[in-house]
Design an enzyme around this catalytic site. Structure first.
Site, PDB file in Angstrom:
ATOM      1  N   ARG A   9      -9.321   8.892  19.315  1.00  0.00           N
ATOM      2  CA  ARG A   9      -8.637   9.543  18.191  1.00  0.00           C
ATOM      3  C   ARG A   9      -7.906  10.806  18.652  1.00  0.00           C
ATOM      4  NH1 ARG A   9     -10.489   7.153  13.347  1.00  0.00           N
ATOM      5  NH2 ARG A   9     -12.643   6.462  13.389  1.00  0.00           N
TER       6      ARG A   9
ATOM      7  N   GLY B  65      -8.758   7.611   9.934  1.00  0.00           N
ATOM      8  CA  GLY B  65      -7.588   7.399  10.782  1.00  0.00           C
ATOM      9  C   GLY B  65      -6.374   8.269  10.504  1.00  0.00           C
TER      10      GLY B  65
ATOM     11  N   GLY C 125      -3.182  -5.309   4.998  1.00  0.00           N
ATOM     12  CA  GLY C 125      -2.754  -4.781   3.698  1.00  0.00           C
ATOM     13  C   GLY C 125      -3.886  -4.720   2.687  1.00  0.00           C
TER      14      GLY C 125
ATOM     15  N   PHE D 122      -2.935  -3.853  19.221  1.00  0.00           N
ATOM     16  CA  PHE D 122      -3.969  -2.931  18.771  1.00  0.00           C
ATOM     17  C   PHE D 122      -3.657  -1.557  19.345  1.00  0.00           C
ATOM     18  CE2 PHE D 122      -7.930  -0.780  18.186  1.00  0.00           C
ATOM     19  CZ  PHE D 122      -8.320  -1.235  16.945  1.00  0.00           C
TER      20      PHE D 122
ATOM     21  N   LYS E 233       2.155  -3.257  10.625  1.00  0.00           N
ATOM     22  CA  LYS E 233       2.191  -4.497  11.414  1.00  0.00           C
ATOM     23  C   LYS E 233       2.455  -5.644  10.445  1.00  0.00           C
ATOM     24  CE  LYS E 233      -1.850  -3.381  14.055  1.00  0.00           C
ATOM     25  NZ  LYS E 233      -3.035  -3.843  14.762  1.00  0.00           N
TER      26      LYS E 233
ATOM     27  N   ASP F 245      -8.596   4.862  16.138  1.00  0.00           N
ATOM     28  CA  ASP F 245      -9.686   4.672  17.098  1.00  0.00           C
ATOM     29  C   ASP F 245      -9.864   3.229  17.528  1.00  0.00           C
ATOM     30  OD1 ASP F 245     -10.784   3.728  14.560  1.00  0.00           O
ATOM     31  OD2 ASP F 245     -12.714   3.737  15.591  1.00  0.00           O
TER      32      ASP F 245
ATOM     33  N   ASP G  13      -2.233  -3.078   8.145  1.00  0.00           N
ATOM     34  CA  ASP G  13      -2.441  -4.233   9.003  1.00  0.00           C
ATOM     35  C   ASP G  13      -2.437  -5.470   8.097  1.00  0.00           C
ATOM     36  OD1 ASP G  13      -3.138  -5.561  11.397  1.00  0.00           O
ATOM     37  OD2 ASP G  13      -5.268  -5.301  11.053  1.00  0.00           O
TER      38      ASP G  13
ATOM     39  N   THR H 269      -6.777  -3.027   2.589  1.00  0.00           N
ATOM     40  CA  THR H 269      -7.274  -1.680   2.254  1.00  0.00           C
ATOM     41  C   THR H 269      -6.330  -1.012   1.263  1.00  0.00           C
ATOM     42  OG1 THR H 269      -8.171  -1.482   4.483  1.00  0.00           O
ATOM     43  CG2 THR H 269      -7.982   0.548   3.218  1.00  0.00           C
ATOM     44  N   LEU H 270      -5.073  -1.034   1.602  1.00  0.00           N
ATOM     45  CA  LEU H 270      -4.079  -0.357   0.770  1.00  0.00           C
ATOM     46  C   LEU H 270      -3.950  -1.010  -0.610  1.00  0.00           C
ATOM     47  CD1 LEU H 270      -2.316   2.027   1.027  1.00  0.00           C
ATOM     48  CD2 LEU H 270      -0.530   0.580   1.997  1.00  0.00           C
TER      49      LEU H 270
ATOM     50  N   GLU I  93      -1.707   6.884   4.722  1.00  0.00           N
ATOM     51  CA  GLU I  93      -2.494   5.923   5.517  1.00  0.00           C
ATOM     52  C   GLU I  93      -2.026   5.931   6.971  1.00  0.00           C
ATOM     53  OE1 GLU I  93      -4.872   4.204   6.250  1.00  0.00           O
ATOM     54  OE2 GLU I  93      -5.311   2.510   4.957  1.00  0.00           O
ATOM     55  N   ASP I  94      -2.934   5.598   7.870  1.00  0.00           N
ATOM     56  CA  ASP I  94      -2.553   5.524   9.280  1.00  0.00           C
ATOM     57  C   ASP I  94      -1.756   4.262   9.578  1.00  0.00           C
ATOM     58  OD1 ASP I  94      -4.740   3.839   8.867  1.00  0.00           O
ATOM     59  OD2 ASP I  94      -5.934   4.616  10.517  1.00  0.00           O
TER      60      ASP I  94
END
Ligand code: IMP
Length: 173
Positions: free
Chosen positions: A161, A41, A101, A148, A127, A155, A99, A103-104, A95-96
């Site tokens: 993308r 992303g 959190g 979204f 967000k 994507d 959301d 992943t980060l 990061e893109d």
């Protein structure tokens, strides 16, 4: 399904230029900055951001897959790890979108164990209403509601993308 423009190319460019300048200012003019791009992303964001950070800048790429799944903690799998060590380096995770959190939070935990001199994070979008875990983000491009979004690297089912702007998907299945 229709896509409505939400953040224009012009707005993206202006905000990214400001963030690039801020990242350089905070690091100091002589500090080598190592950007770690979270694929897929963030590829377009990385490409524009790196051109807005003057001086000594390098970059590396990781690929992660997030499963929101049924578990409350979620699961993050690193498909491709860093190509180079980050110990004693001034690292900025790119990061893109933040959301939940998850992943980060996972990435920051993993990278902290590798002892960079600094570990900063820049996210194009955030967000906050969707957060499941509190995660520090040093630079946020745009704070958005629970919509979204696609485009500019982001994507929906691997599509969209290539849009040069950030759009909102209406009428999602
Ligand atoms: P997290 O929930 O913070 O762990 O976000 C995980 C990933 O979900 C992000 O890096 C994005 O790739 C993806 N994601 C979250 N929200 C959106 C969105 O609105 N559009 C596209 N991808 C999203």
């Amino acid at each position: 399904m229709t896509i409505t423009e939400f953040i224009s190319q012009r707005e993206l460019a202006a905000r990214i230029a400001a963030m690039g300048a801020e990242i350089r200012r905070d690091a100091g003019s002589d500090t080598p900055i190592h950007l770690v791009c979270v694929l897929k992303g963030a590829f377009m964001f990385l490409a524009d951001l790196i051109r807005e950070i003057g001086g000594d800048v390098t970059c590396d790429f990781i690929v992660v897959r997030s499963y929101a799944g049924t578990s409350t903690t979620g699961q993050v799998q690193m498909i491709k790890d860093l190509g180079h060590p980050i110990d004693d380096r001034y690292v900025v995770i790119v990061e893109d979108i933040v959301d939940t959190g998850l992943t980060l939070a996972h990435l920051q935990e993993v990278f902290h164990t590798r002892r960079p001199s600094h570990l900063k994070t820049v996210c194009l979008l955030s967000k906050p209403s969707r957060r499941k875990v509190e995660v520090p983000v040093d630079y946020v491009g745009f704070t958005i509601e629970n919509k979204f979004v696609v485009g500019y690297g982001l994507d929906y089912g691997e599509q969209f993308r290539n849009l040069p702007y950030i759009g909102v998907v209406e009428g999602m299945a």
